[in-house]
Write a protein that holds these residues in place. Structure first.
Motif, PDB file in Angstrom:
ATOM      1  N   LEU A  22       0.810  -1.207   0.000  1.00 50.83           N
ATOM      2  CA  LEU A  22       0.000   0.000   0.000  1.00 50.83           C
ATOM      3  C   LEU A  22       0.847   1.262   0.000  1.00 50.83           C
ATOM      4  O   LEU A  22       0.341   2.351   0.208  1.00 50.83           O
ATOM      5  N   ARG A  23       2.143   1.127  -0.248  1.00 54.35           N
ATOM      6  CA  ARG A  23       3.026   2.284  -0.364  1.00 54.35           C
ATOM      7  C   ARG A  23       2.911   2.902  -1.750  1.00 54.35           C
ATOM      8  O   ARG A  23       2.504   2.247  -2.718  1.00 54.35           O
ATOM      9  N   SER A  24       3.329   4.149  -1.863  1.00 56.61           N
ATOM     10  CA  SER A  24       3.143   4.895  -3.110  1.00 56.61           C
ATOM     11  C   SER A  24       3.867   4.261  -4.286  1.00 56.61           C
ATOM     12  O   SER A  24       3.372   4.304  -5.418  1.00 56.61           O
ATOM     13  N   GLU A  25       5.046   3.643  -4.053  1.00 60.14           N
ATOM     14  CA  GLU A  25       5.796   3.071  -5.172  1.00 60.14           C
ATOM     15  C   GLU A  25       5.104   1.857  -5.786  1.00 60.14           C
ATOM     16  O   GLU A  25       5.454   1.411  -6.871  1.00 60.14           O
ATOM     17  N   GLN A  26       4.085   1.318  -5.090  1.00 59.03           N
ATOM     18  CA  GLN A  26       3.308   0.203  -5.623  1.00 59.03           C
ATOM     19  C   GLN A  26       2.060   0.676  -6.374  1.00 59.03           C
ATOM     20  O   GLN A  26       1.281  -0.145  -6.845  1.00 59.03           O
ATOM     21  N   PHE A  27       1.877   1.988  -6.495  1.00 56.64           N
ATOM     22  CA  PHE A  27       0.691   2.562  -7.138  1.00 56.64           C
ATOM     23  C   PHE A  27      -0.594   1.943  -6.583  1.00 56.64           C
ATOM     24  O   PHE A  27      -1.403   1.388  -7.333  1.00 56.64           O
ATOM     25  N   PRO A  28      -0.786   2.008  -5.288  1.00 58.88           N
ATOM     26  CA  PRO A  28      -1.911   1.268  -4.711  1.00 58.88           C
ATOM     27  C   PRO A  28      -3.254   1.941  -4.924  1.00 58.88           C
ATOM     28  O   PRO A  28      -3.356   3.165  -5.026  1.00 58.88           O
ATOM     29  N   SER A  29      -4.294   1.116  -4.994  1.00 59.95           N
ATOM     30  CA  SER A  29      -5.658   1.585  -4.786  1.00 59.95           C
ATOM     31  C   SER A  29      -5.975   1.219  -3.349  1.00 59.95           C
ATOM     32  O   SER A  29      -6.042   0.037  -3.003  1.00 59.95           O
ATOM     33  N   LYS A  30      -6.143   2.214  -2.496  1.00 61.96           N
ATOM     34  CA  LYS A  30      -6.266   1.946  -1.068  1.00 61.96           C
ATOM     35  C   LYS A  30      -7.216   2.916  -0.401  1.00 61.96           C
ATOM     36  O   LYS A  30      -7.598   3.939  -0.982  1.00 61.96           O
ATOM     37  N   VAL A  31      -7.562   2.582   0.830  1.00 61.30           N
ATOM     38  CA  VAL A  31      -8.381   3.462   1.645  1.00 61.30           C
ATOM     39  C   VAL A  31      -7.915   3.316   3.083  1.00 61.30           C
ATOM     40  O   VAL A  31      -7.470   2.243   3.508  1.00 61.30           O
ATOM     41  N   GLY A  32      -7.976   4.410   3.842  1.00 62.89           N
ATOM     42  CA  GLY A  32      -7.549   4.388   5.226  1.00 62.89           C
ATOM     43  C   GLY A  32      -6.042   4.530   5.363  1.00 62.89           C
ATOM     44  O   GLY A  32      -5.309   4.622   4.377  1.00 62.89           O
ATOM     45  N   GLY A  33      -5.570   4.564   6.601  1.00 65.49           N
ATOM     46  CA  GLY A  33      -4.149   4.716   6.848  1.00 65.49           C
ATOM     47  C   GLY A  33      -3.634   6.082   6.409  1.00 65.49           C
ATOM     48  O   GLY A  33      -4.386   7.041   6.272  1.00 65.49           O
ATOM     49  N   ARG A  34      -2.324   6.149   6.173  1.00 59.35           N
ATOM     50  CA  ARG A  34      -1.706   7.386   5.687  1.00 59.35           C
ATOM     51  C   ARG A  34      -1.856   7.492   4.172  1.00 59.35           C
ATOM     52  O   ARG A  34      -1.932   6.476   3.484  1.00 59.35           O
ATOM     53  N   PRO A  35      -1.867   8.708   3.630  1.00 61.70           N
ATOM     54  CA  PRO A  35      -1.956   8.859   2.175  1.00 61.70           C
ATOM     55  C   PRO A  35      -0.756   8.233   1.474  1.00 61.70           C
ATOM     56  O   PRO A  35       0.366   8.295   1.982  1.00 61.70           O
ATOM     57  N   ALA A  36      -0.991   7.609   0.331  1.00 63.31           N
ATOM     58  CA  ALA A  36       0.092   7.100  -0.511  1.00 63.31           C
ATOM     59  C   ALA A  36       0.346   8.150  -1.581  1.00 63.31           C
ATOM     60  O   ALA A  36      -0.188   8.083  -2.687  1.00 63.31           O
ATOM     61  N   TRP A  37       1.170   9.145  -1.244  1.00 68.38           N
ATOM     62  CA  TRP A  37       1.382  10.286  -2.135  1.00 68.38           C
ATOM     63  C   TRP A  37       2.108   9.862  -3.403  1.00 68.38           C
ATOM     64  O   TRP A  37       3.101   9.135  -3.361  1.00 68.38           O
ATOM     65  N   LEU A  38       1.622  10.324  -4.543  1.00 70.61           N
ATOM     66  CA  LEU A  38       2.279  10.132  -5.831  1.00 70.61           C
ATOM     67  C   LEU A  38       2.860  11.462  -6.295  1.00 70.61           C
ATOM     68  O   LEU A  38       2.510  12.515  -5.780  1.00 70.61           O
ATOM     69  N   SER A  39       3.731  11.419  -7.296  1.00 66.79           N
ATOM     70  CA  SER A  39       4.412  12.638  -7.750  1.00 66.79           C
ATOM     71  C   SER A  39       3.729  13.255  -8.970  1.00 66.79           C
ATOM     72  O   SER A  39       4.342  14.007  -9.707  1.00 66.79           O
ATOM     73  N   PHE A  40       2.477  12.921  -9.213  1.00 68.12           N
ATOM     74  CA  PHE A  40       1.754  13.489 -10.367  1.00 68.12           C
ATOM     75  C   PHE A  40       0.266  13.468 -10.094  1.00 68.12           C
ATOM     76  O   PHE A  40      -0.203  12.793  -9.163  1.00 68.12           O
ATOM     77  N   ARG A  41      -0.467  14.198 -10.935  1.00 69.56           N
ATOM     78  CA  ARG A  41      -1.911  14.261 -10.747  1.00 69.56           C
ATOM     79  C   ARG A  41      -2.628  13.096 -11.408  1.00 69.56           C
ATOM     80  O   ARG A  41      -3.458  12.450 -10.827  1.00 69.56           O
ATOM     81  N   ASN A  42      -2.313  12.823 -12.674  1.00 74.78           N
ATOM     82  CA  ASN A  42      -3.019  11.736 -13.349  1.00 74.78           C
ATOM     83  C   ASN A  42      -2.104  10.983 -14.325  1.00 74.78           C
ATOM     84  O   ASN A  42      -1.506  10.000 -13.985  1.00 74.78           O
ATOM     85  N   GLN A  43      -1.939  11.496 -15.550  1.00 75.18           N
ATOM     86  CA  GLN A  43      -1.207  10.759 -16.563  1.00 75.18           C
ATOM     87  C   GLN A  43       0.279  11.106 -16.579  1.00 75.18           C
ATOM     88  O   GLN A  43       0.672  12.248 -16.386  1.00 75.18           O
ATOM     89  N   LEU A  44       1.099  10.065 -16.829  1.00 74.21           N
ATOM     90  CA  LEU A  44       2.517  10.219 -17.102  1.00 74.21           C
ATOM     91  C   LEU A  44       2.892   9.183 -18.154  1.00 74.21           C
ATOM     92  O   LEU A  44       2.316   8.097 -18.180  1.00 74.21           O
ATOM     93  N   PRO A  45       3.841   9.517 -19.032  1.00 75.45           N
ATOM     94  CA  PRO A  45       4.339   8.476 -19.936  1.00 75.45           C
ATOM     95  C   PRO A  45       5.051   7.398 -19.131  1.00 75.45           C
ATOM     96  O   PRO A  45       5.498   7.631 -17.994  1.00 75.45           O
ATOM     97  N   ARG A  46       5.176   6.212 -19.710  1.00 76.61           N
ATOM     98  CA  ARG A  46       5.814   5.121 -18.979  1.00 76.61           C
ATOM     99  C   ARG A  46       7.245   5.482 -18.593  1.00 76.61           C
ATOM    100  O   ARG A  46       7.713   5.142 -17.510  1.00 76.61           O
ATOM    101  N   LYS A  47       7.938   6.180 -19.464  1.00 77.21           N
ATOM    102  CA  LYS A  47       9.288   6.635 -19.149  1.00 77.21           C
ATOM    103  C   LYS A  47       9.197   8.045 -18.600  1.00 77.21           C
ATOM    104  O   LYS A  47       8.839   8.987 -19.308  1.00 77.21           O
ATOM    105  N   ASN A  48       9.508   8.229 -17.321  1.00 70.17           N
ATOM    106  CA  ASN A  48       9.410   9.533 -16.680  1.00 70.17           C
ATOM    107  C   ASN A  48      10.452   9.631 -15.582  1.00 70.17           C
ATOM    108  O   ASN A  48      11.126   8.649 -15.238  1.00 70.17           O
ATOM    109  N   GLU A  49      10.603  10.817 -15.018  1.00 73.66           N
ATOM    110  CA  GLU A  49      11.650  11.075 -14.042  1.00 73.66           C
ATOM    111  C   GLU A  49      11.285  10.663 -12.627  1.00 73.66           C
ATOM    112  O   GLU A  49      12.114  10.728 -11.717  1.00 73.66           O
TER     113      GLU A  49
END
Length: 287
Positions: A22-49
């Motif tokens: 449920l950590r952010s690097e796993q791109f989880p779909s989750k509820v509860g606990g602490r937020p799994a913050w991502l570094s973008f709003r929605n779309q990114l190309p597969r190759k990104n920084e």
């Protein structure tokens, strides 16, 4: 979360999962606990920084301990209590970060009072008994149901339950049947085959309302800051309240439907997270 096809609906169900999934690097779909913050709003190309070109592994990583991430890759600090953005710091050690004075007080009483003068940051964050229980949201496609069959089954049940009810009484009952009752019954019928669903995802479709009251009109849904219309994307169902054990709180949260409306153009205005619009519909009094 996978994007549903045109007209299709994806259902979300709450299931227990190990914390590392449920950590952010796993791109989880989750509820509860602490937020799994991502570094973008929605779309990114597969190759990104921000993220690896390869999808996250389904296996437990070797460094998957129980420590809590209190800082994003960008350097932004997170609150030790709730995991939200933390613009405030402890005035004594300047190492502990908080979103508010209230959460600093909670942490101080529980543990930070004993560790405040340490030279290094304490990454072992205790359970403050503050967060909601954490679950993974597992997605399945909603099965097709023939409305004609449902209606016939309901009619049959009604006839059997009525028995020899006088015609005058049936007429009186029919007169008292309201639009409110119809909408609530339709809601119950719609979810009856999957009563444990906590989420319904269907971008651009119509939500299913639990009440005839407080249904938003087009004018009630504000446009995105980019100027585009917002459209319905998903709704949170009342069953989630049972998983979160919200009824145990002193001041409980409650809802019938939480409908989320997002930018129709999926814009990339600005950077980071964008605010979307949530419409809360409560459960009206029903017979």
């Amino acid at each position: 979360m996978a994007v549903a096809g045109p007209g299709s609906v994806e259902l979300g169900f709450a299931e227990e999962a190990p914390a590392w999934r449920l950590r952010s690097e796993q791109f989880p779909s989750k509820v509860g606990g602490r937020p799994a913050w991502l570094s973008f709003r929605n779309q990114l190309p597969r190759k990104n920084e921000f993220y690896s070109f390869e999808p996250p592994s389904e296996n437990r990583p070797p460094d998957a301990g129980e420590s809590v991430c209190l800082q994003l890759q960008s350097g932004t600090h997170l609150c030790r209590v709730c995991g939200c953005l933390a613009p405030k710091t402890c005035s004594r050690c300047h190492q502990a970060h908080y979103c508010s004075k209230e959460h600093q007080t909670i942490d101080w009483r529980l543990v930070h009072k004993q560790t405040c003068t340490q030279d290094q940051v304490d990454h072992t964050v205790p359970d403050h008994n503050f967060l909601f229980p954490e679950f993974e949201i597992v997605i399945e496609t909603e099965d097709e149901i023939m409305p004609e069959v449902v209606e016939k089954e309901e009619d049959s049940d009604i006839v059997e339950s009525m028995g020899e009810t006088p015609e005058e009484e049936l007429d009186s009952m029919a007169k008292h049947e309201s639009r409110e009752d119809n909408i609530f019954q339709k809601f119950k019928t719609h979810i009856a085959h999957e009563p444990e669903q906590i989420l319904r995802y269907g971008r651009g479709i119509e939500p299913i309302w639990i009440s005839g009251k407080n249904i938003p009109q087009d004018k009630d849904i504000p446009d995105c800051p980019c100027g585009a219309k917002r459209i319905f994307e998903f709704q949170v169902m009342p069953q989630l309240l049972n998983h979160l054990k919200a009824d145990r709180l002193g001041k409980s949260v409650d809802w019938g439907v939480l409908a989320v409306f997002t930018c129709a153009e999926s814009c990339s205005l600005g950077s980071g997270y964008m605010e979307e619009f949530v419409w809360k519909q409560d459960v009206a009094d029903t017979p």
